[in-house]
Motif scaffolding. Sequence first.
Motif, PDB file in Angstrom:
ATOM      1  N   MET A 617       0.860  -1.176   0.000  1.00  0.00           N
ATOM      2  CA  MET A 617       0.000   0.000   0.000  1.00  0.00           C
ATOM      3  C   MET A 617       0.898   1.227   0.000  1.00  0.00           C
ATOM      4  O   MET A 617       1.769   1.376   0.870  1.00  0.00           O
ATOM      5  CB  MET A 617      -0.920  -0.009   1.224  1.00  0.00           C
ATOM      6  CG  MET A 617      -2.052   1.000   1.153  1.00  0.00           C
ATOM      7  SD  MET A 617      -3.280   0.752   2.487  1.00  0.00           S
ATOM      8  CE  MET A 617      -4.009  -0.802   1.980  1.00  0.00           C
ATOM      9  N   VAL A 618       0.706   2.080  -1.007  1.00  0.00           N
ATOM     10  CA  VAL A 618       1.624   3.192  -1.233  1.00  0.00           C
ATOM     11  C   VAL A 618       0.892   4.516  -1.052  1.00  0.00           C
ATOM     12  O   VAL A 618      -0.101   4.790  -1.750  1.00  0.00           O
ATOM     13  CB  VAL A 618       2.224   3.133  -2.655  1.00  0.00           C
ATOM     14  CG1 VAL A 618       3.330   4.170  -2.803  1.00  0.00           C
ATOM     15  CG2 VAL A 618       2.737   1.741  -2.974  1.00  0.00           C
ATOM     16  N   ALA A 619       1.372   5.324  -0.110  1.00  0.00           N
ATOM     17  CA  ALA A 619       0.879   6.689   0.036  1.00  0.00           C
ATOM     18  C   ALA A 619       1.639   7.573  -0.940  1.00  0.00           C
ATOM     19  O   ALA A 619       2.867   7.519  -1.010  1.00  0.00           O
ATOM     20  CB  ALA A 619       1.085   7.168   1.472  1.00  0.00           C
ATOM     21  N   PHE A 640      -2.584   2.100  -4.413  1.00  0.00           N
ATOM     22  CA  PHE A 640      -2.132   3.476  -4.195  1.00  0.00           C
ATOM     23  C   PHE A 640      -3.180   4.275  -3.434  1.00  0.00           C
ATOM     24  O   PHE A 640      -4.392   4.075  -3.604  1.00  0.00           O
ATOM     25  CB  PHE A 640      -1.836   4.156  -5.523  1.00  0.00           C
ATOM     26  CG  PHE A 640      -0.665   3.554  -6.258  1.00  0.00           C
ATOM     27  CD1 PHE A 640       0.631   3.829  -5.863  1.00  0.00           C
ATOM     28  CD2 PHE A 640      -0.873   2.682  -7.316  1.00  0.00           C
ATOM     29  CE1 PHE A 640       1.705   3.269  -6.519  1.00  0.00           C
ATOM     30  CE2 PHE A 640       0.189   2.113  -7.981  1.00  0.00           C
ATOM     31  CZ  PHE A 640       1.489   2.403  -7.576  1.00  0.00           C
ATOM     32  N   ALA A 641      -2.703   5.177  -2.590  1.00  0.00           N
ATOM     33  CA  ALA A 641      -3.570   6.069  -1.827  1.00  0.00           C
ATOM     34  C   ALA A 641      -3.044   7.490  -1.976  1.00  0.00           C
ATOM     35  O   ALA A 641      -2.137   7.900  -1.250  1.00  0.00           O
ATOM     36  CB  ALA A 641      -3.605   5.655  -0.358  1.00  0.00           C
ATOM     37  N   LEU A 677      -3.058   7.075   8.913  1.00  0.00           N
ATOM     38  CA  LEU A 677      -4.421   7.117   8.384  1.00  0.00           C
ATOM     39  C   LEU A 677      -4.749   5.838   7.614  1.00  0.00           C
ATOM     40  O   LEU A 677      -5.830   5.248   7.771  1.00  0.00           O
ATOM     41  CB  LEU A 677      -4.588   8.340   7.487  1.00  0.00           C
ATOM     42  CG  LEU A 677      -5.994   8.525   6.880  1.00  0.00           C
ATOM     43  CD1 LEU A 677      -7.027   8.686   7.980  1.00  0.00           C
ATOM     44  CD2 LEU A 677      -6.010   9.734   5.939  1.00  0.00           C
ATOM     45  N   LEU A 678      -3.815   5.366   6.788  1.00  0.00           N
ATOM     46  CA  LEU A 678      -4.059   4.150   6.008  1.00  0.00           C
ATOM     47  C   LEU A 678      -4.190   2.934   6.916  1.00  0.00           C
ATOM     48  O   LEU A 678      -5.041   2.061   6.679  1.00  0.00           O
ATOM     49  CB  LEU A 678      -2.916   3.944   5.006  1.00  0.00           C
ATOM     50  CG  LEU A 678      -2.836   4.962   3.867  1.00  0.00           C
ATOM     51  CD1 LEU A 678      -1.622   4.686   2.995  1.00  0.00           C
ATOM     52  CD2 LEU A 678      -4.102   4.940   3.028  1.00  0.00           C
ATOM     53  N   ALA A 762      -0.628  -1.776  18.846  1.00  0.00           N
ATOM     54  CA  ALA A 762       0.497  -1.387  17.997  1.00  0.00           C
ATOM     55  C   ALA A 762       0.178  -0.114  17.232  1.00  0.00           C
ATOM     56  O   ALA A 762       1.059   0.738  17.018  1.00  0.00           O
ATOM     57  CB  ALA A 762       0.843  -2.525  17.032  1.00  0.00           C
ATOM     58  N   LEU A 763      -1.068   0.043  16.811  1.00  0.00           N
ATOM     59  CA  LEU A 763      -1.474   1.260  16.113  1.00  0.00           C
ATOM     60  C   LEU A 763      -1.343   2.472  17.028  1.00  0.00           C
ATOM     61  O   LEU A 763      -0.854   3.541  16.611  1.00  0.00           O
ATOM     62  CB  LEU A 763      -2.916   1.117  15.625  1.00  0.00           C
ATOM     63  CG  LEU A 763      -3.509   2.326  14.902  1.00  0.00           C
ATOM     64  CD1 LEU A 763      -2.760   2.615  13.617  1.00  0.00           C
ATOM     65  CD2 LEU A 763      -4.989   2.083  14.604  1.00  0.00           C
ATOM     66  N   GLN A 764      -1.752   2.324  18.288  1.00  0.00           N
ATOM     67  CA  GLN A 764      -1.595   3.425  19.245  1.00  0.00           C
ATOM     68  C   GLN A 764      -0.123   3.731  19.495  1.00  0.00           C
ATOM     69  O   GLN A 764       0.268   4.888  19.635  1.00  0.00           O
ATOM     70  CB  GLN A 764      -2.291   3.073  20.569  1.00  0.00           C
ATOM     71  CG  GLN A 764      -3.798   3.056  20.487  1.00  0.00           C
ATOM     72  CD  GLN A 764      -4.432   2.953  21.865  1.00  0.00           C
ATOM     73  OE1 GLN A 764      -4.811   3.950  22.471  1.00  0.00           O
ATOM     74  NE2 GLN A 764      -4.521   1.742  22.373  1.00  0.00           N
TER      75      GLN A 764
END
Length: 927
Positions: A617-619, A640-641, A677-678, A762-764
Motif C-alpha cells: 500500500m503506497v501513500a 495506491f492512496a 491514516l491508512l 500497535a497502532l496506538q
Amino acid sequence: MCSFLVANWLISNLAYSNFFLQPRGPDETTRWQGYGFDFVHNLLHMTGEKVLQPFHDPDRRLVALFNGEIYNWEELGSELGSSFRSDGEVILSEYQRHGGSFVRRLDGEFALALFDFQRRELILARDPFGTKPLWFASSAALGRFACASYRSALERLGFEEQDIHQVEPNTALHLRLPSTEAGEAEAPVVIHQAAVFEFDMRQHKADTKDWQKLFLKAIQKRAGSTRFAPGRAVPAMCLSDGYDSGSIAVALGELGIAPAMYTVQAREDVRVLLARLEAMRVRHMNASWKLTQLSQEEFQREKTFLRENAEKVFYKLRPGYANVDDKAAAGLSWIYRQAAHFGQRLFLSGSGADEVISDYGAYGAPLEFHSTLMGHFPENLSTAFPWLNFYLGTQQDYLAKEESTAGAHGVETRYPFLDRSLVQEFLWLSNDAKNSLYKAPIHEFLASEQFPFVPGVKRGFSADRNLAGSSEGHDDAGAARARLWARARARERGDGGEVETATVAACSHQCEEEGSFSLEELMEVVELESVRIKDLSEALPALQRARARRAQQALRPPLSLAAANGVEPTPGVVILTSCMEEHYFLTYCGPLFSSIGEAFHSPSDESRPRVPVVKVMVATAGLAAATLEAVSRVMPWVEFAPFQEHEEQLSSHEDPTEGENYRRLTYQSLKLQQYLLLWQTRILPLKEVAFVLCMDSDMVVAKPFMHVFELLQQRQVDIAFSYYDGTREVPWGSTEELAFTKKKGYVRLQGGLLIMRNSLDALQWFATWKSLTEVTLFHNENENDLGQRWRDLLEEFKGPSQAALAFLLTQGEVEKVMKDAATCCSSLRSIELESLRPGGENFRVTMMGLPTQYLNDAESTADGLLPQTAHIVHLKGTWWRNVLPEGRREITTPTRSFAWNWQAFELWHHHYVHFLRLLRDGGFEVH
C-alpha cells in the motif's frame, strides 16, 4: 580441540583470561614469550607425537599456533620427502613453500595464527566453514592487539566490545605487524583478505555415487588415522533415529571402526534405534551403545555446568538467545561428559548436513523458519550460493554451540559433512539430483546400505523432552521404555548412579559386561514392530516425495521454531511505503515494487511455495494519476492512496542539497501521518493481515523474509525494528563524518524499517511514535536546553524518526539504555504507554530489535559484495541520491565510492529495468 591466546604484551591475568580456553586443551598448557608477544597454547593431543606449541622457526622469525586437525599433513610431508611429527608442523613448512596462499593447501578443520616477524605480517585463518573458533581484538588507542580461540579471553584482557572481531569462516586475514623499533606501541591493521577455498558452482553430476565414496573418505580422515595418540582411537557419536547420525554409523561400520554411541532418549523413536542396532548386529559391526533418559535434576545440572564452564556465544539468528540456553546443548553436555569419562576424546558430529544438503527444507517447503532455499536448489546455483546457512546462520550458531560445549569437556568435535571435498561433490550434483529426495545423497546412501531410517522426517534434538520425573507425557514407545528402565535398575549393581542407563553391545556375541544387556535381551524388552527395510529403501522417489508432503501437511504448521510453539506460520503482511515526486517514483518505488514482486509474487516460479499475498500500500503525493493507473494494471497487488492535500508541501528547492535536506525533515511527518491514516482506515479491519511493515521506498528486496514474521509471532513481538550492532560499517559518510556523528557510542537504529503487529495497541504505539517524531522536529528549532538535547539526538541518530524511536524505546532514558545492544535491542522490552483513546486504559507493547545481519545486512558492503544474510538492501546516503537519478555507475561523492556499492547497484538496476519494461509492456510511455 586445542586453544590459544596471543597478546602483544605480557599477560598478567592469565588464569582469568585462559579460564574457558584451558579445558579445550587439558593435556598441557605452554607459554612462551618472544618478539614482544606473549604466546599461550592449551593442547589436546590427538595425532602423531606430542608436540607442544607454538611452532617456532628462529632463523626465519616465524611463530605459529593452531587449533583443530589438518588431515593431509602426511601427504604434504611426502611431497617433501620428509615426515612431520604431528599435523601442526606442516603449517610453517607450507608457509615457507607457498607464502600467504598456503592455507588453501590445508585440508582440515582448523583455526590458525601465523606470525612472520621478518616480513612484519600476521595471518589469521579459519577452515572453509569456520568449524574452529578464532577472534582478534585491536585497540589503536592503547596500541594493544590480541587473538584467541574464544571471545571471552579478549574481553577478560580488557578489550571493549567494539574492538573485538571474529575471523569469518573460509577467510584468511593478512595483517601488518607494527615495527618492533617503533617508539610507541601500535596495533596491527588488516591489509588483505582472501578465501581459503573456492567452491565450483557447476551442477554436472546426475547421481550420488561419488558423494557416497567421498563420504566414506571423510569419515576415514576423521576417525581412521593410524597415528592417533594412545587412547584416542575410539570415536564417540550420537546415535539418533535421523539421517545424519545413521549415515555416520553405517560409514564407521563399513570402515571397520568401532564407535561408542550415545543416545539421550528425548524424542527419538526407539523402534528405529533398535532396528538400527539389529542391522549392526547382522553386519557384525562392533559398537557400544549407551542409552539414557535424563532426569530433571540431571538436565538442570548440565545447564548449570554450561553456564559456569562453557564459552557463552549469542546466536545470530535468535537475538538474545545463547548456546548455554539451548536445550540441545544440555543433552550434548551429558554425552560429552560420558565420552570424556571413558577416554573418548574424539567425537563425530552430524552438524552441517542440514545446512548444506537441505537448508532445513524439503521439496520447496521450509522445515525451520531460517530456511532460505526451502530444500529446492535452483538450476543456476550461483544465484543462491552461498545461502544464509551455508557459512553463517545456523551453521555458525550451531558450530559455536558444539565447540563451546565439547570444549568445556575437553572433547574434540569433527564434522565429516563439512569436509570441503564432500561439500564440493554435493554442489556438483545437478539440481534435479539434489531436489529428487529430502537429503538425497544421504537418503540414497542409507537405502543402498539397507540401514533403517524414516524417509522425509526431520526431528530436532530437544534434550528437555521426556525427562524422568517429569509430568510430561511420553511418546508412543513410552510404555516399552518404562519397562526398560525398570529392568535396568533391577540389574545394575551398587547405587546405580545418578543416571539410569542401559549399555548395549551391538555385536554378534553375547555381551558379558556387568550390568549390561545383550541386544537380544533388549529386543525382548522393547516390543519392536517389524521394520521392512526393503519397503523403506526401494520406494520410488515420487512415493517418497508424496509421503514427505503428507507428513508436512499432517504437521501443520511446518516444523519451525514458530510452529514448535503452536504459532501459525507465514502470516498475511501489508507493506506500507510512501512516494512523493514523480522522478523519485520511477527511481526508487518502481524497483522496490519489482523486487517485492520477484520475491513474493513471481508467477513463473512454480517451485516457490505459496505464501499469503504480500500486499503493498503506497501513500503518494505529486504523482500523475496515469502513472499510478499503469502500475496498478501490471502489479495488481500494489494499491495506491493519493494524498493530494500534501502536494503543496513538496520540495520546490532548485538547489539539490537544500532540496534533499528539506525532504529528509519535512517528509518524515507527512509520511507518518499518511501511514497512520491508512493503517487505521484500511488495514486494521483486515483480520487476515497479521503484520504491517513500514518500509522506506529507497529499498529493494534481495530475497524473501517471511521467516522474520514467524520469529516475531513466536516471540509475541508487537514492534520490531532494525539496528546496527556495532560490528558493521555503514555507508552514511566518510570516516571523519562517522566519527563526528557517533559521539556517544549509542546503538544505531533504523527508523525506515518497522514491523508491527496489526493490532490496536500497535497502532496506538505508532501514533505515539509519530507524535514524538513531530515533537523532535519542533524542539529542534528551540534555542533552549531541551532543543539542544533533541539536536544532539538528531545528530547522533541521523534522523528525527530514529531519535524518537530511541526515546520511546528507552522511555526517555536514552543515555542509560542505548549504549548496550543486549539491553536496548536484542532482547524483548515491554513498555507501558498511555492510551490515545478517550477513557482508555494504559497499554503495554513488546519491542525487539533485529540486528542488521538478520535482515538488512546490505548496510555493510565495503567490498562491494552483498552479504548473504541480506534480505533487504537500503539505498542510503548521498551516493545513492547522486548515482541513481543519473543512472551512472562511476561517480565521486563525499561518502562512498562505487566499489562500496556495486553489487547493490546491480540489484537495483535489474529491478529498475524490469519495472520500466513492465510499464512499457502495459502501454505506458516512459521517458
